[in-house]
Motif scaffolding. Sequence first.
Motif, PDB file in Angstrom:
ATOM      1  N   GLU A   1      40.249 -55.739  -5.086  1.00  0.00           N
ATOM      2  CA  GLU A   1      40.804 -54.692  -5.954  1.00  0.00           C
ATOM      3  C   GLU A   1      40.376 -53.301  -5.485  1.00  0.00           C
ATOM      4  O   GLU A   1      41.153 -52.349  -5.568  1.00  0.00           O
ATOM      5  CB  GLU A   1      40.371 -54.926  -7.402  1.00  0.00           C
ATOM      6  N   ALA A   2      39.156 -53.186  -4.978  1.00  0.00           N
ATOM      7  CA  ALA A   2      38.687 -51.894  -4.465  1.00  0.00           C
ATOM      8  C   ALA A   2      39.540 -51.452  -3.281  1.00  0.00           C
ATOM      9  O   ALA A   2      39.922 -50.276  -3.177  1.00  0.00           O
ATOM     10  CB  ALA A   2      37.224 -51.983  -4.057  1.00  0.00           C
ATOM     11  N   PHE A   3      39.889 -52.380  -2.396  1.00  0.00           N
ATOM     12  CA  PHE A   3      40.735 -52.029  -1.246  1.00  0.00           C
ATOM     13  C   PHE A   3      42.140 -51.638  -1.694  1.00  0.00           C
ATOM     14  O   PHE A   3      42.735 -50.704  -1.155  1.00  0.00           O
ATOM     15  CB  PHE A   3      40.798 -53.190  -0.244  1.00  0.00           C
ATOM     16  N   VAL A   4      42.653 -52.324  -2.705  1.00  0.00           N
ATOM     17  CA  VAL A   4      43.983 -51.988  -3.229  1.00  0.00           C
ATOM     18  C   VAL A   4      43.952 -50.595  -3.868  1.00  0.00           C
ATOM     19  O   VAL A   4      44.828 -49.764  -3.617  1.00  0.00           O
ATOM     20  CB  VAL A   4      44.461 -53.056  -4.241  1.00  0.00           C
ATOM     21  N   ARG A   5      42.926 -50.341  -4.671  1.00  0.00           N
ATOM     22  CA  ARG A   5      42.810 -49.027  -5.313  1.00  0.00           C
ATOM     23  C   ARG A   5      42.635 -47.917  -4.278  1.00  0.00           C
ATOM     24  O   ARG A   5      43.196 -46.827  -4.416  1.00  0.00           O
ATOM     25  CB  ARG A   5      41.643 -49.007  -6.301  1.00  0.00           C
TER      26      ARG A   5
ATOM     27  N   TYR B   1      46.359 -49.616   7.742  1.00  0.00           N
ATOM     28  CA  TYR B   1      45.364 -49.584   6.667  1.00  0.00           C
ATOM     29  C   TYR B   1      44.288 -50.645   6.894  1.00  0.00           C
ATOM     30  O   TYR B   1      43.102 -50.396   6.697  1.00  0.00           O
ATOM     31  CB  TYR B   1      46.022 -49.764   5.297  1.00  0.00           C
ATOM     32  N   HIS B   2      44.702 -51.817   7.313  1.00  0.00           N
ATOM     33  CA  HIS B   2      43.710 -52.878   7.539  1.00  0.00           C
ATOM     34  C   HIS B   2      42.712 -52.471   8.622  1.00  0.00           C
ATOM     35  O   HIS B   2      41.508 -52.719   8.508  1.00  0.00           O
ATOM     36  CB  HIS B   2      44.391 -54.194   7.905  1.00  0.00           C
ATOM     37  N   ASP B   3      43.197 -51.833   9.673  1.00  0.00           N
ATOM     38  CA  ASP B   3      42.293 -51.350  10.725  1.00  0.00           C
ATOM     39  C   ASP B   3      41.337 -50.281  10.184  1.00  0.00           C
ATOM     40  O   ASP B   3      40.184 -50.203  10.612  1.00  0.00           O
ATOM     41  CB  ASP B   3      43.085 -50.775  11.901  1.00  0.00           C
ATOM     42  N   LEU B   4      41.816 -49.496   9.248  1.00  0.00           N
ATOM     43  CA  LEU B   4      40.997 -48.444   8.655  1.00  0.00           C
ATOM     44  C   LEU B   4      39.840 -49.023   7.845  1.00  0.00           C
ATOM     45  O   LEU B   4      38.713 -48.544   7.932  1.00  0.00           O
ATOM     46  CB  LEU B   4      41.869 -47.547   7.755  1.00  0.00           C
ATOM     47  N   VAL B   5      40.112 -50.054   7.054  1.00  0.00           N
ATOM     48  CA  VAL B   5      39.085 -50.589   6.148  1.00  0.00           C
ATOM     49  C   VAL B   5      38.281 -51.736   6.741  1.00  0.00           C
ATOM     50  O   VAL B   5      37.229 -52.093   6.201  1.00  0.00           O
ATOM     51  CB  VAL B   5      39.692 -51.025   4.796  1.00  0.00           C
TER      52      VAL B   5
END
Length: 195
Positions: A44-48, A13-17
């Motif tokens: 919060e946007a990344f968590v959502r 996920y971190h690589d994606l964002v």
Amino acid sequence: MIAAVLAGEIQLYHDLVRPYERSVYVMALSYMKNEADAEDVAQEAFVRAFRKLSSFRAESKFSTWLIGITTNEARTRLRRQALVRMEPLDELPDEDKRISPALLRDWREIPSEAVERDEVRVLIQRAVEQLPEIYRQVFLLRDVEELTISETAGALNISIPSVKVRLHRARMMLQKQLAPQLRTVNRTSKRRWLP
């Protein structure tokens, strides 16, 4: 990559964002006008986005979808803040609370070119912050984050002609506001070097 994350490889996920971290932060900052709040909104946007990843449809770009989540989070946070009572700044703090002075830099160590660049950067930043929200959002997405017109339209959920009109108006407002100020900064910097 999205399919792999949804299949359980959440470390991806971190690589994606990662490529969109700056765009998300800049969009959050355009709403919050405070770095700490902007960081909170971005986080919060990344968590959502992670929680809602299964609802992402490839009808739009991932970046557009992520900016939309950021925009919604910032708006929600601003609505909540409007409901919270603010304490006035003119009241004295409690006696048991200590206030420590901020550390000040020695201005003699800063070259005049750096000071001038900082002055110009601050002028531009203030001018962008003073733009009405609908123009500021389009300007930041197009001219700062360099999204395409269609990506900007998708992120803000407006039409392509609206993006073009708002961007043109934002640039004209900035030019009108900054032209006299930048001439003043330029004259001041020339005087510094005259004997």
